[in-house]
Structures are given as C-alpha cells and as structure tokens.
Design an enzyme around this catalytic site. Structure first.
Site, short mmCIF file in Angstrom:
data_model
loop_
_atom_site.label_atom_id
_atom_site.label_comp_id
_atom_site.label_asym_id
_atom_site.label_seq_id
_atom_site.Cartn_x
_atom_site.Cartn_y
_atom_site.Cartn_z
CB SER A 200 -0.94 0.01 1.20
OG SER A 200 -1.87 -1.04 1.08
NE ARG B 110 10.70 -9.78 12.91
CZ ARG B 110 10.08 -9.04 13.81
NH1 ARG B 110 10.51 -9.05 15.06
NH2 ARG B 110 9.06 -8.30 13.49
CG ASP B 111 12.43 -9.32 7.06
OD1 ASP B 111 11.23 -9.40 7.39
OD2 ASP B 111 13.17 -8.38 7.40
CG ASP C 189 -4.32 -4.89 2.04
OD1 ASP C 189 -3.78 -5.91 1.56
OD2 ASP C 189 -3.71 -4.10 2.77
NE ARG D 251 11.13 -1.30 8.20
CZ ARG D 251 10.11 -2.13 8.29
NH1 ARG D 251 9.76 -2.85 7.23
NH2 ARG D 251 9.44 -2.26 9.40
CG ASP E 63 11.51 0.34 11.23
OD1 ASP E 63 12.40 -0.04 10.44
OD2 ASP E 63 10.48 -0.33 11.45
#
Length: 505
Positions: free
Chosen positions: A62, A153-154, A397, A257, A259
């Site tokens: 999104s 995790r990914d 979604d 990324r 965060d």
C-alpha cells in the site's frame, strides 16, 4: 451550481486473477462493480515489481502503491535505487562513501561496516555489503571489519550460515574484510528502547567484549546448540585483527530501512544519549545508507528524493478543491504517501478520517468502517465544491490478510454496496470515477492446498473509467493513474510526472 467531481476510488488489495480457487474477488457477489465493468471502458495495470520501483517479481504494497499513484511516475524504492546505483557504477563515486574512505586514510584507521546480513530486502541486502567491500578493495583499504546482524525474520530462521559462508568467500576473493562481531537482530536492531538488548550488541561492536569464537560459523553453531535461531543469536566477537571501534575510525551502516537501524546509530552519534553508559568515540566518521531520524547525526549516502508535482500539488496549483478520505488503516496512504511523503495538506485540500473498528482481527468485522466512509463521502459530495476525490476502501486488503475466504468475500460485498452509492452519486453530478486498486491480496487468500495465504499478490489490478466513448490503453502501471485523473480534469500534466494517461487520444 455544484461542481462535477472526478474521483479516484482505490479498492485496497483487489486484483485480477483467472483462477477462482481461494479468490474472494471472483467469488464475491458484486453487482455494482460488475455493472460498471460491463458498461464502461476497462483495462488492467501492473502494481508490483519494476513497474512500481521494486525489484523484479516483488509484490507491491500500500505504501509503494499510493506513492506511485500520487506521483504519476515510477518511484524507485530504496532497495531498487541502491541496486541501480551499484549496477550503474555511481555507487563507487558516491561522495559520502568516498569521504569515509578518505577519513580512514587520513587517520590510518579502520572501516567498520554494520548491517543485516540477508537477502530479505526489507531492511537491507547483503549484496550492498559486497559492493562496500568492492569499494574498499578499489581504494586500497586493508582494515575493514564487518559487524553482521543476523536476520531469521524476513528469511528462514536458520539461514545465517549460508550468508556467512558467501561473505567469507567474498573476503577471500577480494582480499579484504573480516567478521568482527555477530549479533541477532533482536539485540542490534531493537526499536523500542530496550537498552539492555542494544547494550549487548554495542559492547561487542564498540568495546570488543562478549563471548569470543574463532569464527563466525563456530559462534552461530554454538547458539544453535542452545536452541537459538538467527534473530536471537547472542552478540559475540570473532577473534581476529579487530579490537573494537577506536578514535578516528569510520562506520558505514548499510541498512536502508530506518526504523530498526536508528537506535544503535543514536548510541554512537547522539552526544546526549543516556540509555546506558557509553564512552563517545572521538573523531568518528559515521555514515548511514538513508536518513534514519533527527536524533541520529550522520552522513547520509542516499538522500531522500523529494517528489514534486504529485497529484495533490498539481491540483493545488490549478486551484482545485480536493478531498482525501479513508478509514484509519489506510488514512496515511491517501494523505502522506499519496502526497509523496508530505504530511501537510495542500491549499484547497480537506481530509476525512473515519475510525477503523476496534476488533482483534478484521475477519470478525469484514465490513470494517466502509459504510461510515461511504456516508461521510456522500455528505462531502452534497457540499458541491469538490473537483478531485481520493478515496480508499481498506477491506479487501485488511480482511484478505486473515487468509480466510468467507470473511474476505463479505468484505468485498460490503465495499461493493458502498461503491454503488458513491459512483452513482458522482455520475448523477456529471462527474467521473476511476475504480482501481493499489496491489493484489484478496484475489488469493488460500494456497493451492487450501492453506491460508496472508501475503499480497503480484497480479495486475483492474481499472474502470466511467466515461463512455473513450478507449483505454491495454496495459499500464500505477504511475499512469494520476495522468489519467488530470486528463479527466482537463488539467495539463507537468513534465516530472512521467506516467501516461490510460485514455487513448
């Protein structure tokens, strides 16, 4: 006299897929969508991979979708942008990277490289580490220490040894680099101020303290023997030439990324840091691949690209009145992301935020707040002053993410009811609607063997333009929607909006 509004209606997570199996879009009873689909010009457009600035084959989402829609062009995401710069060779000419090299040469010091060692592509990519090693080789650096954070995790929970072996092969072939410390991302990439975790990673990296192993492989295997997966590997040091981070050294953090990379960077760069006791490194050159946040004082390798002339800005420049409307789950998407990463409203823009229902999971209330969104929009239309409307229905979604077919069908049926009222009202006002989506999801909520499928899909999304007598191009991408809106509004398209109207002329 009431204006004739043009609306972009985004059915979030609603794509085209041939097979009916697990396909809530195909199985839902949606008489309004079907009526518009058979009456008006239609096409389908791409919403994933290279068409939206992601790597080939990567599903859209999104954030990316709304950014591409609003920008009216392909918006290259960090991962793709960095890959492209490596392929083009621009990476090796980058000023910040070369300043890091120069700093190391001037101080006769070491280069430390931090980052998540995997090909998950969410926070980082280990090929970017390899490019940094290539750069170090080209520039003749000999003291290059890698502080690797393990993923799990990914990517698969126990895949670290594969990445470690490939990285060690790279060290060998280039003749530069060695592992200095290893930490599970649970420690090195915390984002909730759990300083006890971050401190363990920091001690291994900065002070070269912690359990010591002869090799990265040996340390990981010891953690596996204690039933720990990659994410939770306790920070350890690898015996070698490294002795921690010293005055005059340089750091490059290759996570793109922000965060989960900001906190550790703050420990090193924020002089007011008080989460735990640290001894500041003097004359440290610290660079990060992207800007992490305002508490992190670093050199930035890839500065944010400011998007100008998004759909909202063009509307403002043409004195058009616009409305952005969605429920909580998709409100940032129709505002911040649609405006190219801008929070402030444009002149002539107003916003309606409808609260999403407070339920544990949306399969318990598949209609979410669609009816309330619809009612609020009808109220806004009655004012008669709108030129442009950007509306998002979140249901396909958000309920699709449950991987449950029946609730997702119900979600689409609720949205279809609302769609009918909204579009018919716009048509009554002699306006136009573009009905489309930002990516796939509800088009496949079950796998072939009937397991829940909770991820997005890479399927193309439908486009209906409620203007009779026009022909649409056979293909396109999300970045073509803003030019199509401007076409319907009879507003000129700015040159930096490089998408093309889907209406053939």
């Amino acid at each position: 006299m009431a204006k004739q509004p043009t609306a972009l209606i985004i059915l979030d997570g609603f794509a085209n897929r041939e097979s009916e199996h697990g396909n809530a879009v195909k199985q839902a009873h949606k008489p309004n969508f079907d009526r518009y689909y058979s009456k008006y010009p239609t096409t389908q457009i791409e919403a994933s991979g290279l068409d939206v600035g992601l790597p080939e084959g990567q599903m859209g989402n999104s954030e990316v979708g709304h950014m591409n829609i609003g920008a009216g062009r392909i918006v290259y995401q960090s991962l793709t942008r960095i890959n492209k710069s490596i392929a083009d060779g621009d990476f090796f000419e980058n000023d910040v990277l070369n300043n890091a090299v120069q700093h190391v040469n001037e101080h006769d010091s070491a280069l430390h490289v931090f980052g998540l060692l995997s090909d998950g592509g969410v926070h980082s990519h280990y090929q970017h580490l390899f490019a940094l090693l290539e750069l170090a080789k080209q520039k003749g650096l000999d003291k290059v220490y890698v502080h690797a954070f393990l993923d799990g995790r990914d990517v698969d929970q126990k895949s670290a040894l594969k990445y470690i072996e490939e990285t060690e092969a790279k060290f060998k072939s280039l003749g530069v680099g060695e592992f200095a410390s290893i930490s599970g991302r649970y420690y090195a990439m915390d984002r909730d101020k759990r300083w006890d975790r971050e401190q363990k990673a920091y001690n291994a990296i900065r002070n070269f303290e912690g359990p010591a192993y002869a090799s990265a492989k040996e340390g990981v295997e010891a953690n596996y023997a204690n039933d720990l997966t990659d994410e939770f590997v306790e920070p350890f040091i690898v015996e070698g030439q490294n002795n921690g981070i010293n005055d005059g050294d340089a750091v490059i953090f290759f996570n793109f990324r922000p965060d989960r990379a900001a906190q550790l960077s703050e420990v090193f760069t924020n002089k007011a840091f008080d989460g735990f006791k640290v001894e500041q490194v003097k004359d440290l050159f610290y660079a990060t691949f992207t800007k992490y946040n305002d508490n992190v004082d670093t050199e930035v390798v890839f500065e944010k690209v400011d998007l100008t002339n998004t759909i909202g800005e063009v509307a403002q420049n043409n004195n058009l009145k616009q409305l952005r409307i969605a429920e909580t789950e998709k409100y940032p998407h129709v505002t911040y992301f649609m405006s190219g990463g801008r929070n402030e409203e444009f002149e002539g823009e107003r916003r309606r935020l409808i609260d999403s229902p407070k339920v544990a999971t949306y399969d318990l209330k598949p209609e979410m707040s669609a009816y309330e969104v619809k009612d609020a929009l009808l109220e806004e239309l009655d004012k008669g002053d709108l030129d442009l409307i950007i509306l998002n229905f979140a249901n396909p979604d958000m309920v699709g993410h449950s991987g449950m077919l029946e609730p997702t069908i119900k979600a689409i049926e609720a949205v279809d009811e609302c769609l009918g009222e909204v579009v018919d009202k716009i048509l009554d006002m002699n306006g136009y609607a573009i009905i489309t989506a930002d990516h796939g999801n509800s088009d496949q909520v079950l796998t072939d063997d009937d397991q829940p499928m909770t991820t997005h899909t890479t399927n193309p999304v439908p486009v209906i333009v409620t203007k009779e007598g026009v022909t649409l191009r056979e293909t396109g991408r999300l970045g073509d929607l803003a030019p199509t809106l401007l076409d319907l509004l009879n507003v000129g398209q700015p040159s930096d909006m490089t998408g093309e109207s889907l209406i053939k002329h």
